[in-house]
Design an enzyme around this catalytic site. Structure first.
Site, mmCIF file in Angstrom:
data_model
loop_
_atom_site.group_PDB
_atom_site.id
_atom_site.type_symbol
_atom_site.label_atom_id
_atom_site.label_comp_id
_atom_site.label_asym_id
_atom_site.label_seq_id
_atom_site.Cartn_x
_atom_site.Cartn_y
_atom_site.Cartn_z
ATOM 1 N N SER A 143 0.351 2.117 8.794
ATOM 2 C CA SER A 143 -0.205 3.532 7.980
ATOM 3 C C SER A 143 -0.498 3.630 7.548
ATOM 4 O O SER A 143 -1.422 3.636 6.579
ATOM 5 C CB SER A 143 1.674 3.332 7.440
ATOM 6 N N GLU B 85 -0.100 5.550 5.158
ATOM 7 C CA GLU B 85 0.464 5.440 3.828
ATOM 8 C C GLU B 85 0.004 4.141 2.946
ATOM 9 O O GLU B 85 -0.286 4.024 1.607
ATOM 10 C CB GLU B 85 2.356 4.777 3.708
ATOM 11 N N TYR C 163 5.887 -0.235 -0.365
ATOM 12 C CA TYR C 163 6.112 0.065 1.302
ATOM 13 C C TYR C 163 4.454 0.338 1.096
ATOM 14 O O TYR C 163 4.486 -1.351 2.269
ATOM 15 C CB TYR C 163 6.929 1.164 1.609
#
Ligand code: NAP
Ligand code: G4F
Length: 328
Positions: A121, A123, A145
């Site tokens: 990801s 992220e 996460y």
């Protein structure tokens, strides 16, 4: 070809299954729990998918699933994927989103020749070191996460280097669709717009309107996952559009698509801000374009209009967005 998909009941799992079925694959989906309600909706949508039980928290079940399916390709999409939940349940996120990758890799390692895709990801870039972000940009995750995804990313690389596995990570930027979970900002906005348009609500409360994301269409991104596994050499790729918009611009586009003005309805609520924010994400997808021939096909404005239209239709038909939304 036979593929096993974890996370098949999620947004990407459904699009990937459709794509692989259209290419003639035999598609298997890993599902968890003794009565997972999303499985019946998946069945309605994808009659040709076969299901196998298993949980990313349970090593034995993953070994059994791989043993039963004997897949040529494994796509590990299963995760706790909602960033705010990762602060509330950090340990569970580490177990599912992080350690789940280890468990899948261990299951796949026992079947030489099987190719493995890990859903990494953007992220992981977090507090970005450069813009746009590419495959060599260092990580600085800003949520449990993001940290769990970074662990899964490095572990996939490590299994490739340690055991010669054909294991790749796609570093995917935000991708959306009418099947997106209602908790994510795009869908929260398009559902909010639909409710306001139909007179079912008058206000939409959101968090940080200044954050910027690189938003694309999920249907395009699952094509990239498949292309990555067809490449002769296992390598990691950044997948995104190369454009970035703020949440405010998303809101404006969604309200405009419904003929409304966002200033009349949107309230910024500080209780919805995150403990640490990712302020800006913007992909440099050049490697995927050059090496895989991958291009996104749905521009941001079209994506937002598609989602608004789908949600107005959904609510007009009297369907429950919490139950039916993900499946259109
Ligand atoms: P999603 O809609 O939230 O789907 C997550 C899936 O994970 C669901 O099918 C869920 O199954 C499954 N899952 C959760 N816990 C599990 C467990 N313990 N064992 C097995 N499966 C479990 O996510 P998505 O948007 O499709 O994203 C797919 C993957 O890409 C995720 O790994 C996500 O982190 C990653 N990703 C997404 C984006 C994006 O913008 N969408 C961007 C980058 C990376 P249940 O139905 O049983 O809950
Ligand atoms: O839609 P979001 O919740 O997605 P986020 O956090 O970027 O994560 C998604 O994309 C990642 C890829 O970069 C995936 F790995 C991850 O699994 C997931 O699919 O939030 C987007 C932005 C954030 O900056 C958030 O602070 O929107 C901002 N935002 C503002 N108000 C809001 C809200 N987000 C949500 N969910 N709800 C709000 O009310």
């Amino acid at each position: 070809m036979r593929a096993l998909i974890t996370g098949i009941t999620g947004q990407d799992g459904s699009y990937l299954a459709e794509h692989l079925l259209s290419l003639g694959y035999e598609v298997w989906g890993l599902v968890r729990g003794q009565a997972n309600p999303r499985v019946s909706r998946l069945r309605r949508l994808l009659k040709d998918v076969q299901l196998v039980r298993g949980d990313l928290l349970d090593q034995t079940s993953l070994m059994s699933a791989v043993e039963k399916v004997q897949p040529d390709e494994v796509y590990n999409l299963g995760a706790i994927s909602f960033v705010p939940m990762s602060w509330e349940q950090a340990e569970l996120t580490a177990e599912v989103t992080g350690m789940g990758v280890l468990r899948m890799l261990e299951a796949v390692r026992r079947r030489p020749g099987t190719r493995f895709y890990q859903a990494s990801s953007s992220e992981m870039f977090g507090q970005v070191r450069e813009t746009p972000q590419n495959e060599r940009t260092p990580f600085h995750p800003r949520s449990p996460y993001g940290v769990a995804k970074a662990y899964g990313h490095f572990l996939t690389q490590n299994y490739r280097e340690s055991y010669g596995m054909h294991a790749v990570s796609g570093i995917l930027f935000n991708h959306e669709s009418p099947r997106r979970g209602a908790e994510f900002v795009t869908r929260k906005v398009t559902l909010g717009v639909a409710r306001i348009k139909l007179g079912l609500a008058s206000e939409l409360r959101l968090g940080n309107l200044s954050a910027r994301r690189d938003w694309g269409f999920a249907g395009d991104y699952v094509r990239a996952m498949h292309l990555m596994l067809q490449s002769p050499e296992p390598e990691d790729y950044v997948i995104g559009t190369g454009r970035t918009q703020s949440v405010r611009e998303l809101v404006e586009a969604a309200f405009t698509a419904a003929g409304l003005s966002y200033e009349d309805h949107v309230v910024s609520d500080e209780t919805l801000y995150r403990p640490a924010e990712v302020d800006l994400l913007c992909a440099d997808p050049k490697k995927a374009r050059v090496q895989l021939g991958w291009e996104p096909t749905v521009p941001f404005e079209e994506l937002v209009a598609m989602m608004v239209e789908a949600d107005i239709r959904l609510l007009t038909d009297g369907r429950d967005p919490e139950q039916d939304a993900s499946w259109g």
